[in-house]
Scaffold this active site. Sequence first.
Site, PDB file in Angstrom:
ATOM      1  N   LYS A 140     -63.612  -2.442  27.436  1.00 31.33           N
ATOM      2  CA  LYS A 140     -64.399  -3.341  28.291  1.00 31.33           C
ATOM      3  C   LYS A 140     -63.510  -4.465  28.839  1.00 31.33           C
ATOM      4  O   LYS A 140     -63.625  -4.838  30.017  1.00 31.33           O
ATOM      5  CB  LYS A 140     -65.583  -3.904  27.496  1.00 31.33           C
ATOM      6  CG  LYS A 140     -66.703  -2.882  27.366  1.00 31.33           C
ATOM      7  CD  LYS A 140     -67.717  -3.209  26.295  1.00 31.33           C
ATOM      8  CE  LYS A 140     -68.648  -2.010  26.121  1.00 31.33           C
ATOM      9  NZ  LYS A 140     -69.444  -2.051  24.901  1.00 31.33           N
ATOM     10  N   GLN A 200     -71.396  -6.186  20.658  1.00 27.35           N
ATOM     11  CA  GLN A 200     -71.106  -4.769  20.405  1.00 27.35           C
ATOM     12  C   GLN A 200     -71.917  -4.263  19.207  1.00 27.35           C
ATOM     13  O   GLN A 200     -71.871  -4.857  18.130  1.00 27.35           O
ATOM     14  CB  GLN A 200     -69.594  -4.601  20.158  1.00 27.35           C
ATOM     15  CG  GLN A 200     -69.136  -3.168  20.019  1.00 27.35           C
ATOM     16  CD  GLN A 200     -69.297  -2.363  21.323  1.00 27.35           C
ATOM     17  OE1 GLN A 200     -68.944  -2.823  22.400  1.00 27.35           O
ATOM     18  NE2 GLN A 200     -69.843  -1.172  21.207  1.00 27.35           N
ATOM     19  N   ASP A 238     -76.257  -5.764  29.231  1.00 27.59           N
ATOM     20  CA  ASP A 238     -76.490  -4.438  28.648  1.00 27.59           C
ATOM     21  C   ASP A 238     -77.880  -3.920  29.016  1.00 27.59           C
ATOM     22  O   ASP A 238     -78.154  -2.727  28.915  1.00 27.59           O
ATOM     23  CB  ASP A 238     -76.410  -4.530  27.105  1.00 27.59           C
ATOM     24  CG  ASP A 238     -75.183  -3.825  26.558  1.00 27.59           C
ATOM     25  OD1 ASP A 238     -74.569  -3.021  27.288  1.00 27.59           O
ATOM     26  OD2 ASP A 238     -74.846  -4.064  25.373  1.00 27.59           O
TER      27      ASP A 238
END
Length: 285
Positions: free
Chosen positions: A53, A97, A120
């Site tokens: 990322k 995460q 997200d």
Amino acid sequence: MQAKLIDGKALAAQVKAEAAAEAAALKAKGVTPCLAVVLVGEDPASQVYVRGKAKDCGECGIDSRVIRLPEATTQAELLALVAELAADRAVNGILVQLPLPAHIDEKAVIDAIPPEKDVDGFSPVNVGRMQIGEPCYLPCTPAGCVRMIESTGASIDGKHAVVIGRSNIVGKPAALLLLAKNATVTICHSHTANLKELCRSADILVAAVGKAGFVTGDMVKPGAVVIDVGINRGADGKLHGDVDFAAAAEKAAFITPVPGGVGPMTRAMLMKNTVQAAALQNGLA
Ligand code: NAD
């Protein structure tokens, strides 16, 4: 093999180039998009994802802040960090995460990310907005799947789409996004009785099960578009999808590979969401 490959890497490069152009346009107006990625613990797969990322951000002209916390971090400490990032005007997107260590309540942490920074698309507000078709950050993996289907030129409208898997991060949102594109959607899961028959009638088949080779050739309708979300590490150490690729490729019109399919697209869609977040938060959308 008769199916055409849907090249996730090439399509992801295209999506990242779009994100980079949008980021450059924002930069010209004095705004540099910034993504904060929080990693708790030492999970090797998560470490790879987080590095990926940060690399993607670099390629797209997006600032990244990777915050690594020890496994023993308490929920209160993590929530305090999320609150700090939420209040930081320079941070446009916050990504924690997953999975988190067992002693931390994932839901409490996701709920603490303000919807406008939830790139997200996992927070209840974003999920709700998606459900009723309001503007929101679309969850990256399902949005990537839809973009891959659309890249084939095959129409989604009026088609029968079968999604195998009903997780909150892949199966359910993939089904909703296909519904929003006017597909007739069937969601299959571990309790589905006639799964093979349902799959065989799918014009679009999305597999998000987490079981290597779960979709066999006899489950694929000739001419179908097959999207393989699964990432399963085999005993050989290699990554395998949920679809028996060789057999399915004999029947399908289009198919995604693993690796090099949905994975890169998921990463690329995160870049799009982060740029969108920066634009929205600065009144430049
Ligand atoms: P999950 O374990 O949360 O959900 C799996 C789903 O599969 C469940 O809803 C379950 O009902 C269904 N299922 C399990 N066994 C079944 C069976 N025998 N028959 C029918 N359905 C069955 O997993 P997830 O988070 O949705 O992820 C699914 C897969 O996608 C995993 O391999 C994961 O690693 C992968 N994944 C890939 C990406 C990517 O970027 N490519 C992103 C997220 C997840």
